[in-house]
Design a protein around this motif. Structure first.
Motif, mmCIF file in Angstrom:
data_model
loop_
_atom_site.group_PDB
_atom_site.id
_atom_site.type_symbol
_atom_site.label_atom_id
_atom_site.label_comp_id
_atom_site.label_asym_id
_atom_site.label_seq_id
_atom_site.Cartn_x
_atom_site.Cartn_y
_atom_site.Cartn_z
ATOM 1 N N GLY A 1 90.020 42.860 10.206
ATOM 2 C CA GLY A 1 88.686 43.422 10.133
ATOM 3 C C GLY A 1 88.635 44.930 10.010
ATOM 4 O O GLY A 1 87.564 45.497 9.758
ATOM 5 N N SER A 2 89.756 45.597 10.175
ATOM 6 C CA SER A 2 89.777 47.052 10.034
ATOM 7 C C SER A 2 89.644 47.439 8.563
ATOM 8 O O SER A 2 89.936 46.650 7.661
ATOM 9 C CB SER A 2 91.064 47.629 10.629
ATOM 10 O OG SER A 2 92.201 47.098 9.970
ATOM 11 N N VAL A 3 89.212 48.660 8.322
ATOM 12 C CA VAL A 3 88.933 49.134 6.967
ATOM 13 C C VAL A 3 89.728 50.401 6.693
ATOM 14 O O VAL A 3 89.786 51.311 7.539
ATOM 15 C CB VAL A 3 87.421 49.409 6.789
ATOM 16 C CG1 VAL A 3 87.139 49.981 5.401
ATOM 17 C CG2 VAL A 3 86.616 48.130 7.004
ATOM 18 N N VAL A 4 90.359 50.453 5.518
ATOM 19 C CA VAL A 4 91.081 51.648 5.082
ATOM 20 C C VAL A 4 90.661 51.966 3.654
ATOM 21 O O VAL A 4 90.150 51.106 2.937
ATOM 22 C CB VAL A 4 92.614 51.445 5.142
ATOM 23 C CG1 VAL A 4 93.068 51.231 6.574
ATOM 24 C CG2 VAL A 4 93.044 50.278 4.258
ATOM 25 N N THR A 5 90.874 53.203 3.245
ATOM 26 C CA THR A 5 90.577 53.586 1.861
ATOM 27 C C THR A 5 91.828 54.164 1.215
ATOM 28 O O THR A 5 92.717 54.689 1.891
ATOM 29 C CB THR A 5 89.440 54.620 1.786
ATOM 30 O OG1 THR A 5 89.872 55.838 2.395
ATOM 31 C CG2 THR A 5 88.191 54.107 2.480
ATOM 32 N N SER A 6 91.874 54.073 -0.099
ATOM 33 C CA SER A 6 93.062 54.477 -0.851
ATOM 34 C C SER A 6 93.310 55.974 -0.805
ATOM 35 O O SER A 6 94.397 56.433 -1.172
ATOM 36 C CB SER A 6 92.950 54.020 -2.305
ATOM 37 O OG SER A 6 91.771 54.534 -2.911
ATOM 38 N N GLU A 7 92.340 56.742 -0.348
ATOM 39 C CA GLU A 7 92.539 58.189 -0.267
ATOM 40 C C GLU A 7 93.186 58.613 1.044
ATOM 41 O O GLU A 7 93.516 59.787 1.229
ATOM 42 C CB GLU A 7 91.200 58.910 -0.471
ATOM 43 C CG GLU A 7 90.130 58.506 0.506
ATOM 44 C CD GLU A 7 88.763 59.073 0.141
ATOM 45 O OE1 GLU A 7 88.700 59.923 -0.775
ATOM 46 O OE2 GLU A 7 87.770 58.665 0.760
ATOM 47 N N GLN A 8 93.387 57.688 1.965
ATOM 48 C CA GLN A 8 94.048 58.015 3.227
ATOM 49 C C GLN A 8 95.539 58.239 3.001
ATOM 50 O O GLN A 8 96.191 57.505 2.240
ATOM 51 C CB GLN A 8 93.866 56.879 4.239
ATOM 52 C CG GLN A 8 92.451 56.681 4.718
ATOM 53 C CD GLN A 8 92.325 55.556 5.723
ATOM 54 O OE1 GLN A 8 91.301 54.862 5.771
ATOM 55 N NE2 GLN A 8 93.362 55.349 6.549
ATOM 56 N N ASP A 9 96.104 59.216 3.699
ATOM 57 C CA ASP A 9 97.527 59.515 3.550
ATOM 58 C C ASP A 9 98.409 58.363 4.026
ATOM 59 O O ASP A 9 99.511 58.164 3.513
ATOM 60 C CB ASP A 9 97.875 60.782 4.344
ATOM 61 C CG ASP A 9 97.245 62.024 3.739
ATOM 62 O OD1 ASP A 9 96.918 62.002 2.532
ATOM 63 O OD2 ASP A 9 97.080 63.018 4.477
ATOM 64 N N PHE B 1 97.697 55.140 3.838
ATOM 65 C CA PHE B 1 97.218 53.888 3.231
ATOM 66 C C PHE B 1 98.366 52.908 2.989
ATOM 67 O O PHE B 1 98.311 51.749 3.410
ATOM 68 C CB PHE B 1 96.510 54.211 1.908
ATOM 69 C CG PHE B 1 95.950 53.021 1.184
ATOM 70 C CD1 PHE B 1 94.763 52.442 1.584
ATOM 71 C CD2 PHE B 1 96.605 52.483 0.087
ATOM 72 C CE1 PHE B 1 94.236 51.348 0.917
ATOM 73 C CE2 PHE B 1 96.092 51.393 -0.589
ATOM 74 C CZ PHE B 1 94.901 50.823 -0.178
ATOM 75 N N ALA B 2 99.425 53.361 2.318
ATOM 76 C CA ALA B 2 100.554 52.473 2.007
ATOM 77 C C ALA B 2 101.244 52.000 3.288
ATOM 78 O O ALA B 2 101.672 50.846 3.385
ATOM 79 C CB ALA B 2 101.548 53.177 1.094
ATOM 80 N N GLN B 3 101.350 52.882 4.256
ATOM 81 C CA GLN B 3 101.993 52.518 5.522
ATOM 82 C C GLN B 3 101.207 51.421 6.236
ATOM 83 O O GLN B 3 101.781 50.459 6.763
ATOM 84 C CB GLN B 3 102.103 53.751 6.402
ATOM 85 C CG GLN B 3 102.754 53.494 7.752
ATOM 86 C CD GLN B 3 102.814 54.754 8.618
ATOM 87 O OE1 GLN B 3 102.542 55.861 8.142
ATOM 88 N NE2 GLN B 3 103.162 54.582 9.871
ATOM 89 N N ILE B 4 99.884 51.548 6.241
ATOM 90 C CA ILE B 4 99.047 50.546 6.901
ATOM 91 C C ILE B 4 99.168 49.202 6.189
ATOM 92 O O ILE B 4 99.317 48.146 6.823
ATOM 93 C CB ILE B 4 97.584 51.016 6.936
ATOM 94 C CG1 ILE B 4 97.441 52.225 7.868
ATOM 95 C CG2 ILE B 4 96.662 49.882 7.384
ATOM 96 C CD1 ILE B 4 96.077 52.872 7.830
ATOM 97 N N LEU B 5 99.131 49.222 4.859
ATOM 98 C CA LEU B 5 99.246 47.973 4.107
ATOM 99 C C LEU B 5 100.620 47.342 4.302
ATOM 100 O O LEU B 5 100.738 46.117 4.424
ATOM 101 C CB LEU B 5 98.999 48.231 2.620
ATOM 102 C CG LEU B 5 97.546 48.328 2.180
ATOM 103 C CD1 LEU B 5 97.477 48.497 0.677
ATOM 104 C CD2 LEU B 5 96.756 47.104 2.592
ATOM 105 N N SER B 6 101.646 48.155 4.309
ATOM 106 C CA SER B 6 103.001 47.636 4.513
ATOM 107 C C SER B 6 103.105 46.928 5.860
ATOM 108 O O SER B 6 103.719 45.861 5.983
ATOM 109 C CB SER B 6 104.021 48.769 4.428
ATOM 110 O OG SER B 6 104.016 49.365 3.135
ATOM 111 N N GLY B 7 102.495 47.515 6.878
ATOM 112 C CA GLY B 7 102.509 46.882 8.185
ATOM 113 C C GLY B 7 101.747 45.570 8.195
ATOM 114 O O GLY B 7 102.181 44.590 8.816
ATOM 115 N N ALA B 8 100.624 45.529 7.488
ATOM 116 C CA ALA B 8 99.814 44.315 7.465
ATOM 117 C C ALA B 8 100.506 43.183 6.705
ATOM 118 O O ALA B 8 100.344 42.006 7.033
ATOM 119 C CB ALA B 8 98.453 44.608 6.837
#
Length: 307
Positions: free
Chosen positions: A121-129, A131-138
């Motif tokens: 349910g958390s939200v991230v945007t592609s402009e966050q530094d 971003f890739a780290q969060i997606l990799s963890g998910a």
């Protein structure tokens, strides 16, 4: 697929159709010829390949399809291949992620950032530094976000596809590689059309299944009248489709389906019978692919005419 059985090429799909085996045509349907066949009932854009997308009231269409559609994809850092829902044994369910633009993309302008809603349910945007780290963890694997190149690409990216053990598919219970069209993250073509007549026919054939358009990830859903029955898009191939006053599409071939149609998304359950029904009754095709002859704006409610 736009989702589809992407190890096939579009030319091979057209050739397969020409053999006439298993592709259904309802003889009661009138032959195409500048007749209004329905109206646009839904428009969908999928900013990130294999993730859930966003339903729109209107969309700009260019020679590359709906503006912003499948402009981004995740790349597996260990292999360089495109990550996605076509290989759920490796990646889990990409449909637990939903992608949308923070504002409507426009022709000729830089694409706005993408907003992702994650499984928790958390939200991230592609402009966050991060971003890739969060997606990799998910996802449990190292990934990077890539943007489709508008020009200059000499070859397409490579992706993987798992073929379930379903009779009628080209492969069974194996994983194959396939190449995407150069400079894009589309499977085979830039626009995917689907009619309500086809959904209704699939429901008749397999009443236990929950057939909804979102399982098949179309760009444009056409509501057809009661006189249009069966897999009506099969008869559109080779014809021009006029949508509203501006958009003109050339229907190029059937849309072959893959394991993605069987995966759970939202309240839709996992169901291999979805793909099995399409394989048994329509060569595993659901909907059609199209190229853009003339662009413009299309809206829900626009008339759809075959020429």
């Amino acid at each position: 697929m736009t989702g589809g059985r992407c190890a096939d090429t579009l030319d091979a799909a057209i050739e397969h159709r020409a053999e006439g085996v298993g592709m259904q045509r309802d003889p009661s349907n009138p032959a195409p010829g500048d007749v209004t066949t329905g109206s646009v009932v839904a428009l969908w854009c999928y900013p990130v390949k294999s993730m859930l997308g966003e339903e729109l009231n209107a969309a700009e269409v260019t020679e590359r399809g709906l503006v912003g559609d499948r402009q981004f994809a995740l790349v597996d850092r260990s292999t360089g291949k495109i990550a996605g829902a076509k290989n759920p044994r490796k990646w889990g369910n990409f449909f637990d992620f939903r992608a949308a633009y923070v504002e409507s993309p426009r022709t000729g302008s830089k694409l706005p950032p993408v907003r992702l809603t994650l499984p928790d349910g958390s939200v991230v945007t592609s402009e966050q530094d991060d971003f890739a780290q969060i997606l990799s963890g998910a996802l449990g694997r190292e990934v990077a976000l890539a943007e489709a190149q508008q020009s200059g690409a000499s070859s397409g990216a490579t992706a993987e596809e798992y073929w379930p053990d379903v009779e009628g598919l080209d492969h069974r219970d194996t994983v194959t590689d396939f190449e995407l069209p150069a400079g894009t993250f589309f499977d085979l073509a830039v626009v995917h059309l689907l009619t309500t007549a086809t959904i209704d026919r699939l429901r008749e054939l397999y009443p236990e299944g929950r057939f909804e358009a979102r399982r098949f990830r179309p760009n444009i859903v056409v509501s057809t009248g009661p006189d249009q029955r069966g897999f009506v898009e099969n008869d559109w191939i080779g014809h021009t489709v006029a949508i509203g006053d501006q958009v003109r599409l050339r229907v190029t071939g059937p849309c072959p389906r893959c394991v993605m149609t069987t995966l759970p998304q939202g309240d839709l359950p996992k169901d291999s019978g979805i793909l099995r029904t399409a394989a048994q009754h329509n060569q595993a095709n659901v909907g059609v692919y199209a190229d853009v002859i003339a662009g413009g704006t299309t809206r829900r409610g626009d008339s759809v005419t075959l020429g």
